[in-house]
Design an enzyme around this catalytic site. Structure first.
Site, PDB file in Angstrom:
ATOM      1  N   CYS A   2       0.790  -1.230   0.054  1.00  0.00           N
ATOM      2  CA  CYS A   2      -0.085  -0.144   0.035  1.00  0.00           C
ATOM      3  C   CYS A   2       1.125   1.130  -0.040  1.00  0.00           C
ATOM      4  CB  CYS A   2      -0.910  -0.105   1.393  1.00  0.00           C
ATOM      5  SG  CYS A   2      -1.874  -1.413   1.440  1.00  0.00           S
ATOM      6  N   ARG A  27       1.399   1.891  -6.107  1.00  0.00           N
ATOM      7  CA  ARG A  27       1.493   0.897  -5.214  1.00  0.00           C
ATOM      8  C   ARG A  27       0.305   0.069  -4.505  1.00  0.00           C
ATOM      9  NH1 ARG A  27       6.409   1.481  -2.128  1.00  0.00           N
ATOM     10  NH2 ARG A  27       5.269   0.266  -0.582  1.00  0.00           N
ATOM     11  N   TRP A  72      -3.875  -1.489  -1.219  1.00  0.00           N
ATOM     12  CA  TRP A  72      -3.849  -2.538  -2.052  1.00  0.00           C
ATOM     13  C   TRP A  72      -4.164  -3.994  -1.105  1.00  0.00           C
ATOM     14  CZ3 TRP A  72      -3.016  -4.150  -6.991  1.00  0.00           C
ATOM     15  CH2 TRP A  72      -2.737  -5.702  -7.324  1.00  0.00           C
ATOM     16  N   ASN A  98       0.825  -0.138   6.185  1.00  0.00           N
ATOM     17  CA  ASN A  98       1.064  -1.087   5.042  1.00  0.00           C
ATOM     18  C   ASN A  98       1.820  -2.400   5.501  1.00  0.00           C
ATOM     19  OD1 ASN A  98       1.943  -2.169   2.450  1.00  0.00           O
ATOM     20  ND2 ASN A  98       3.866  -0.839   2.355  1.00  0.00           N
ATOM     21  N   GLY A  99       1.396  -3.661   5.294  1.00  0.00           N
ATOM     22  CA  GLY A  99       1.688  -4.956   5.752  1.00  0.00           C
ATOM     23  C   GLY A  99       0.712  -5.658   6.227  1.00  0.00           C
ATOM     24  N   GLU A 477       8.175 -21.463 -18.377  1.00  0.00           N
ATOM     25  CA  GLU A 477       8.010 -19.883 -18.060  1.00  0.00           C
ATOM     26  C   GLU A 477       9.214 -19.405 -18.471  1.00  0.00           C
ATOM     27  OE1 GLU A 477       6.031 -17.890 -17.250  1.00  0.00           O
ATOM     28  OE2 GLU A 477       7.186 -16.415 -16.109  1.00  0.00           O
ATOM     29  N   LYS A 481       9.206 -15.896 -20.708  1.00  0.00           N
ATOM     30  CA  LYS A 481       9.586 -14.623 -20.176  1.00  0.00           C
ATOM     31  C   LYS A 481      10.568 -14.103 -21.047  1.00  0.00           C
ATOM     32  CE  LYS A 481       7.957 -14.286 -17.418  1.00  0.00           C
ATOM     33  NZ  LYS A 481       6.490 -14.015 -17.638  1.00  0.00           N
ATOM     34  N   GLU A 484       8.573 -12.954 -24.545  1.00  0.00           N
ATOM     35  CA  GLU A 484       7.930 -11.759 -24.395  1.00  0.00           C
ATOM     36  C   GLU A 484       8.319 -10.445 -24.184  1.00  0.00           C
ATOM     37  OE1 GLU A 484       4.862 -11.591 -21.209  1.00  0.00           O
ATOM     38  OE2 GLU A 484       6.109 -13.149 -20.046  1.00  0.00           O
ATOM     39  N   HIS A 500      12.602 -36.188 -29.610  1.00  0.00           N
ATOM     40  CA  HIS A 500      11.642 -36.511 -30.468  1.00  0.00           C
ATOM     41  C   HIS A 500      11.218 -35.413 -31.435  1.00  0.00           C
ATOM     42  CE1 HIS A 500      10.986 -40.017 -27.956  1.00  0.00           C
ATOM     43  NE2 HIS A 500      11.132 -39.164 -26.983  1.00  0.00           N
ATOM     44  N   LYS A 596      -1.085  -6.015 -19.704  1.00  0.00           N
ATOM     45  CA  LYS A 596      -0.884  -6.680 -18.590  1.00  0.00           C
ATOM     46  C   LYS A 596      -2.006  -7.642 -18.210  1.00  0.00           C
ATOM     47  CE  LYS A 596       1.083  -7.852 -14.497  1.00  0.00           C
ATOM     48  NZ  LYS A 596       2.295  -8.676 -14.725  1.00  0.00           N
TER      49      LYS A 596
HETATM   50  C1  AGP Z   1       2.979 -13.431 -18.518  1.00  0.00           C
HETATM   51  O1  AGP Z   1       4.304 -12.711 -18.458  1.00  0.00           O
HETATM   52  C2  AGP Z   1       2.230 -12.657 -19.332  1.00  0.00           C
HETATM   53  N1  AGP Z   1       1.736 -11.408 -18.591  1.00  0.00           N
HETATM   54  C3  AGP Z   1       0.651 -13.327 -19.244  1.00  0.00           C
HETATM   55  O2  AGP Z   1       1.216 -14.502 -19.963  1.00  0.00           O
HETATM   56  C4  AGP Z   1      -0.142 -13.508 -18.208  1.00  0.00           C
HETATM   57  O3  AGP Z   1       0.540 -14.514 -17.305  1.00  0.00           O
HETATM   58  C5  AGP Z   1      -1.502 -14.272 -18.497  1.00  0.00           C
HETATM   59  O4  AGP Z   1      -2.155 -13.273 -19.518  1.00  0.00           O
HETATM   60  C6  AGP Z   1      -2.524 -14.339 -17.424  1.00  0.00           C
HETATM   61  O5  AGP Z   1      -2.741 -13.131 -16.725  1.00  0.00           O
HETATM   62  P1  AGP Z   1      -3.340 -13.343 -15.246  1.00  0.00           P
HETATM   63  O6  AGP Z   1      -2.636 -14.128 -14.279  1.00  0.00           O
HETATM   64  O7  AGP Z   1      -3.597 -11.942 -14.704  1.00  0.00           O
HETATM   65  O8  AGP Z   1      -4.610 -14.271 -15.457  1.00  0.00           O
END
Ligand code: AGP
Length: 601
Positions: A2, A27, A72, A98-99, A477, A481, A484, A500, A596
């Site tokens: 927060c 935040r 938050w 905050n915490g 993952e 990373k 993207e 394979h 996001k």
């Molecule tokens: C991951 O780096 C991306 N931002 C994307 O794959 C994300 O994880 C996915 O869109 C799911 O988002 P969410 O966890 O908010 O559902």
């Protein structure tokens, strides 16, 4: 996480506090409030963003000191009542926090003769201070006595009607003092007041600051300590990023603190038990036939990690579905299928669509999310929060680690309730979880070495990530990373799958990053490393113990913490992806084509 602000000086406090909150909105932004104080205390607070609060603030006011907060949520949904500041019944003591106060329920029980108006952990603080004041303590004594009863992590700022001083305490949650020309500022970070002063004092854990018109006094355990200041050189934007160039790198480095917040107060090592604030009936948990996890992207990979955990620790068949591909397929009695939506935003359209199918089919549903009050939490039967704090960078980093840690706690909880997990084995799992923040910090401390390797391989044609068992979702993952944020081609595989088909792509120009730790069948994976090595591919290995390092071009040590070593490995992959992308000058926090939270199907 927060945002906290405070001001004590010769100017009108309200506009300074409001601007400070706007500066801190990154935040946390699901509710906000301020308290203005002179002989009285006047509180204004609203759910929603700071804009909603500004609409109810007075056009003019005279008070020259006050406190503020943007939230938050971790305890209690974002409502007007749950917004900070919180006060005692008489409205004479106001507190922003905050915490997480871990023992708030026990304290509430002790304060049973008090009237509480919110669901928050924070609200116990003003009532504790009120009791101390009524017993004759001075304001500073009352604050010190109340804080001494708190367990957990907290930054607190307190204002008391008719009391000239403001009080600020730091315990595991940041708080900084700004020494301005017109008065003294307080903030969760310097962003709150950077336009007014760059002369600051960072509070250390256990320190109490007393802010008055005469300036600042510092105390520790009741003893006065010296006030030291430093001159800041950051720009405001950099300050929001805590001095980091990108939110993503800041959030990678926040993982130890985020993980501590995720785990805080949720397990007992002695008994091997877990409490994730939900109450799934034991007889229900013993009756479930299957767990189905639905999620997208990084959250889907966290779900795959969790599936291994549920099957291993809770002895329950667990499947993971890409949310956009999901159709409910439960048994005769859908209620015996527990469908879990893993979504940090709680707003992902594909995941919401999937969980709604499960709800329509009559399954029991649960959300694992970072965002209180999000759409998914309003539609499922139960929600568990990962408490990672806001994640601004589009690429998920700290939320992946906190998702897996939260799901691990859930797997232990379900395993114990189902009688499938002994207390000894639970203690071993919890011990490994408890070691996680420190192990992640050790990897973060080696960032320079990772940076060098990223620079050396940044121009490669493609990148392959391989792993087995818990290492496989980490391979997926790691590849996500990198691709993207660097826009380079990267793929993650089950290590055994390379031969394979994908092995045809492996050349001296395609580095292979391998998970070779506990929990990843490292010996078998080493065979796959030899296969790619025989095709001259450079191999970067994340290893624990003495795994055939002679086959590796680069060896990154993973601290020996047991089954969560693959999760620690992922921090190496995050740092690698960050520095490859930075080397290429990519828009790291806002990669092209991405959002996001993907709120469209
Ligand atoms: C991951 O780096 C991306 N931002 C994307 O794959 C994300 O994880 C996915 O869109 C799911 O988002 P969410 O966890 O908010 O559902």
């Amino acid at each position: 996480m927060c945002g906290i602000v405070g001001y004590h000086g010769t100017e009108t406090a309200s506009p300074l506090l409001a601007t400070g909150l706007q500066n801190l909105e990154y935040r946390g932004y699901d509710s906000a409030g301020i308290a203005l104080v002179d002989s009285d205390l006047t509180v204004y607070k609203r759910s929603g963003e700071v804009e909603s609060l500004l609409e109810v603030l007075p056009e003019s006011s005279t008070q020259q000191r006050g406190i503020g907060h943007t939230r938050w949520s971790t305890h209690g949904p974002p409502t007007d009542e749950n917004a900070h500041p919180h006060t005692d019944e008489d409205g004479r003591v106001a507190v922003v926090h905050n915490g997480i106060i871990e023992n708030y329920e026990a304290l509430r029980a002790e304060l049973s003769d008090h009237t509480f108006t919110s669901d928050t952990d924070t609200e116990v603080v003003p009532h504790l201070i009120e009791e101390e004041l009524e017993s004759g303590a001075t304001p500073r004594e009352a604050v010190e006595a109340a804080v001494a009863r708190l367990e957990g992590t907290f930054a607190l700022v307190i204002a008391i009607a008719g009391v000239e001083e403001l009080f600020a305490i730091r315990q595991d949650s940041p708080l900084v003092i700004g020494h301005g020309e017109t008065g003294t500022f307080l903030g969760s970070d310097v962003t709150a007041f950077l336009e007014h002063t760059r002369e600051v004092t960072y509070l250390d854990d256990g320190e109490l600051a007393v802010i008055s018109g005469a300036g600042v006094e510092l105390y520790r355990d009741g003893e006065s300590v010296e006030v030291t200041t430093e001159q800041l050189t950051w720009e405001a934007d950099a300050a929001e990023k805590g001095g980091y160039e990108h939110y993503m790198r800041k959030e990678i480095h926040e993982q130890p603190r985020a993980l501590r917040q995720t785990l805080s107060g949720r397990y007992d090592l002695d008994s091997g038990t877990v409490d994730v604030e939900i109450d799934l009936p034991r007889e229900y948990l013993r009756s479930i036939e299957e767990i189905q996890i639905v999620a997208c992207g990084t959250s889907n990979y966290a779900g795959r990690y969790a599936a291994e955990l549920f099957e291993s620790l809770a002895d329950v068949r667990t499947t993971v579905e890409i949310a956009s591909e999901y159709e409910f397929s439960g048994g005769r009695d859908p209620w015996r299928t527990l469908v879990v939506a893993v979504t940090q935003s709680g707003e992902t359209a594909d995941t919401l669509s999937a969980i709604r199918k499960a709800i329509r089919a009559g399954a029991r549903t649960l959300a694992v999310t970072n965002t209180l009050g999000s759409t998914v939490t309003r539609e499922v039967d139960d929600s568990v929060f990962i408490r990672a704090g806001p994640e601004i960078g589009v690429a998920a980093t700290k939320t992946f680690a906190s998702q897996v840690a939260t799901l691990a706690l859930l797997a232990v909880y379900v395993g114990r309730e189902r009688g499938a997990l002994s207390s000894n084995r639970a203690r071993s799992v919890l011990q490994s979880l408890r070691s996680l923040p420190g192990a992640v910090q050790q990897v973060l401390d080696r960032e320079d070495a990772v940076h060098e390797v990223a620079t050396a391989y940044a121009d490669s044609e493609a990148f392959f990530f391989i792993g087995r068992k818990y290492g496989r979702p980490v391979a997926l993952e790691g590849a996500l990373k990198l691709k993207e944020i660097s826009y380079d081609h990267a793929e993650g595989f089950a290590a055994g799958e390379l031969k394979h088909g994908p092995l045809a792509l492996v050349t001296a120009e395609t580095p292979v990053l391998a998970v070779l730790t506990d929990g990843s069948a490292a010996t078998e994976t080493l065979n796959n490393v030899k296969e790619v090595q025989a095709r001259s591919a450079p191999v970067i290995g994340a290893v624990s113990g003495d795994v055939g390092e002679s086959y590796l071009d680069v060896t990154w040590e993973v601290p020996d913490i047991g089954m969560f070593e693959p999760l620690v490995t992922n921090v190496y992959w995050q740092l690698f992806a960050y520095h490859v992308a930075d080397e290429k000058g990519r828009s790291i926090d806002k990669p092209r084509n991405l959002a996001k939270s993907v709120t469209v199907e």
